[in-house]
Design an enzyme around this catalytic site. Structure first.
Site: not given
Ligand code: DGJ
Length: 741
Positions: A494, A556
């Site tokens: 990430d 997301d």
């Protein structure tokens, strides 16, 4: 013609260079002054070009203002945007790049330190044009590599300072082309966090228009990808030019329709994040490459060329053409409220319902500064002993002991005797550090910082300066330790903020070179690991990282309706096999929308990495009972998503009935799957027929769908009349398989 390869020809008399494949020609020449003049980019040309009689008669500007240029340098009267700008010791940026020589190279040389397309001599040939400025002795080598099977041309620049004073490269666009006068439209993939890759279309007007990222990364805001089309181009018709930059840092895409009607396209690194000094007598700089693809068959044709080229000649991962395991990720199930007990329950239930991979997301690490929320722990890659009293290795052993119970997809319904065990995946964010961390306490000098200025935090974190080799080595060592410590099959990497407080404008590129070194080392060291990129969702969904990692978390935003827009948009250039797509809980955590489980799953099927991101134990029992069937469905669809050809029959930005179709890549077009959606109910209105594409018109196909009788139609009927799908109500979907008889 004195010099020929199948795709590159050179006319020595006229100094004309031509790169040609069955679907594209790219032609330019050096004029008597040594200026490189662009002649043609588009459908293939089979003889020499008719003379250009369309130029303006005189006018105010000099010759260079009025001609299509191949590498517009600066300061000599071409008042359009330059492709290259180099500052000399005196401060001037004038450059006069004149043709010197050329070289044809079978295959394609590597770009030092940068991800790039690759191929054998049978896949690609390269033409390198050498230009030099007689005053400063700066040389530029322009590389054009043609991949004839994909009508693709990859271009990059190598700049060499042969002078005896330092110079600074301030701008160097990887691709620059002056398209002829006429009407053009441009298309880009823009958005923001949780709203990535929206298709934005606009006409090209006089003056400059474009987009950029100055975030330090490729960004959610604008993907490093531009399409130029003839007006009214559709998925199936129209001249379409894609420009895709293989780079993960700040970028700039500019389109300038100049005063005499020519349209210049510039694609490359953002000049504000460059400023690269070249030492005298040999200092060099190589730009990332930009891949241009031409399609005479609209956006769909362009996308399929990018997908095949990028899967076959950009991604180095062993996973690129392997089906991916259905996974369960705990992020939306627990957020930071995680420990070995609740994670084991989530993983266990997943394995009982047929899910093959458990991914432990953020929150598992930090000893002195436990990662209980996003305000601590990043940088300290040691398991938290309170949450995992038995240690990471023990927890991984426990999860990888879970037996995965599967519904059998086999045609003959024989029992599958092989029992599989669950695989384990882990989340990391290695390029970042929280001020509340042991790493920051020990190495405050490792973060990006500009002397005297306070450090700006975003999500309570700072960016490590990956231009420093000590930082690169730390990340390599930490990841190596983690991966050696337990049986870990998957890593989600990430990256959750942009760069601020840059020590100098050259650091962002030095950071990228450092990052690419780290990724090259780790992916070579752990080639069997399935690496997934992520940057608050799709904040770094770019071809640079696709070189190392076969997939990326697309957004997301897990809302199924929003995902249709994001996934169809992303698929314009990136293979759907590279998209992570998960089924999450409802009401959706980002949008509050409630959609049926079936619809959420059918939307997630479009991504190469299908999964769940919720606590399956908390689903109503009747929905839990559906999970094994949905996992089995994903395993049937997945091979077609991984290697098939995508046809976007309808896009959500243009139709209420978005439909994606994947056709097997074999010559016979022997199988396919149609993923058809209806976003909203429309009262008293016929659903349009779903006209299929990419089939063999002469063949007969058997259609198979859960709960429906098998039926047969010819490819021609399916493509010309189309399927009539009675989708009723909001959020409806169908999954239909086709098998050639
Ligand atoms: C942002 C990612 O996109 C999410 O999927 C999740 O991993 C969080 N970070 C964790 O902090």
């Amino acid at each position: 013609m004195s010099n020929q390869t199948p795709c590159i020809t050179v006319n020595e008399t006229t100094k004309t260079f031509s790169l040609t494949s069955p679907g594209v020609s790219y032609i330019f020449h050096a004029d008597p002054s040594g200026e490189l003049i662009h002649d043609h980019f588009g459908p293939p040309i089979t003889s020499h070009l008719p003379p250009d009689i369309g130029g303006p008669d005189g006018g105010w500007g000099s010759y260079l203002t009025r001609v299509p240029r191949e590498l517009p340098d600066s300061g000599r009267g071409d008042f359009r945007l330059p492709a290259i700008r180099i500052r000399k010791r005196t401060g001037n940026t004038v450059l006069r790049l004149e043709y010197v020589s050329y070289e044809i190279i079978p295959g394609k040389p590597k770009l030092p330190g940068l991800p790039a397309t690759f191929g054998e001599e049978s896949d690609v040939s390269t033409l390198v044009i050498h230009l030099t400025d007689p005053v400063s002795l700066i040389s530029v080598y322009v590389s054009y590599s043609i991949f004839p099977r994909y009508d693709a041309i990859a271009r990059s620049l190598r700049i060499v300072n042969n002078g005896d004073e330092e110079v600074v490269v301030e701008q160097a666009a990887s691709f620059c082309v002056d398209m002829p006068s006429g009407e053009w439209e441009m298309l880009q993939l823009s958005g923001d966090w949780a709203r990535e890759a929206r298709v934005v279309k606009r006409p090209v007007v006089l003056g400059t228009q474009g987009f950029q990222s100055l975030t330090g990364y490729s960004s959610h805001l604008h993907n490093p990808f531009l399409v130029l089309t003839s007006p009214r181009t559709t998925e199936t018709h129209g001249q379409t030019y894609g420009f895709s930059l293989i780079y993960s840092g700040s970028h700039s895409f500019q389109v300038e329709k100049g005063s005499v009607g020519l349209t210049r396209v510039l694609a490359g690194m953002h000049p504000d994040h460059l400023s690269w000094p070249l030492s005298p007598k040999g200092g060099e700089f190589t730009t990332p490459e930009c891949v241009a693809v031409f399609s005479a068959e609209g956006l769909g044709g362009m996308s399929r060329k990018y997908h095949s080229l990028y899967r076959g000649h950009l991604c180095k991962s062993r996973w690129v053409d392997r089906p991916r395991p259905a996974l369960i990720n705990n992020w939306e199930a627990t957020y930071f409220d995680m420990n070995q007990q609740n994670l084991a329950l989530i993983a266990k239930r997943g394995s009982e319902l047929g899910v093959g991979l458990f991914v432990m997301d953020d929150g598992w690490f930090g000893v002195k500064h436990p990662r209980l929320s996003d305000n601590a722990g990043l940088g300290d890659w040691v398991v938290n002993p309170e949450r995992f009293p038995d240690g990471l290795g023990d927890f991984v052993t426990r999860v990888t002991g879970f037996e995965v119970k599967k519904l059998d997809n086999k045609e003959d319904n024989t029992e599958d005797k092989t029992t599989t065990k669950m695989k384990f995946g882990i989340w990391v964010e290695p390029e970042m550090v929280n001020p509340a961390s042991e790493l920051f306490e020990t190495h405050p000098e490792w973060v990006l910082q500009a002397e005297g200025y306070p450090l700006t935090e975003a999500r309570n974190q700072l960016v490590l300066d990956l231009s420093q080799s000590a930082v690169q080595d730390y990340i390599i060592d930490k990841l190596t330790d983690i991966l050696n410590s337990a049986d870990i099959s998957y890593v989600k990497w990430d990256n959750n903020r942009g760069m601020h407080e840059l020590p100098s404008p050259s650091v962002p590129h030095a950071y990228m070179l450092g990052l690419y070194r780290v990724l090259g080392t780790l992916t070579t060291r752990f080639p069997e690991v399935l690496w997934e990129g992520c940057a608050s969702g799709g904040g770094r969904f770019d071809p640079g990282l696709y070189h190392y990692w076969a997939q990326s978390w697309t957004s997301d935003n897990t809302d199924a309706i929003d995902r249709l827009f994001i996934q169809f948009g992303t698929s314009l250039v990136y293979p759907p096999s590279s998209m992570g797509a998960h089924v999450s809980a409802v009401p959706n955590h980002q949008t509050g929308r409630t959609t049926p489980l079936e619809f959420r799953a059918h939307v997630a099927l479009m991504g190469g990495s299908f999964g769940f991101e919720l606590d399956l134990n908390k689903l109503p029992e009747e929905e839990q009972a559906q999970i094994p069937r949905l996992v089995a469905l994903s395993e049937k669809v997945n091979p077609l998503v991984i290697t098939g050809d995508l046809y976007r029959l309808e896009r959500p930005d243009e139709s209420n009935w978005p439909t994606a179709m994947f056709v097997s890549p074999d010559k016979a077009k022997s199988s396919a799957v149609v993923l058809a959606y209806r976003m909203q109910s429309i009262i008293n209105w016929h659903s349009p027929p779903v006209r299929l594409q990419g089939l063999d018109p002469e063949a007969t196909y058997e259609l198979e769908e859960e709960g429906q009788e098998a039926v047969e139609y010819t490819g021609r009927t399916l493509m010309n009349a189309g399927l009539r799908l009675a989708l009723k109500g909001d959020y409806q979907s169908r999954v239909i398989f086709l098998r050639r008889k």
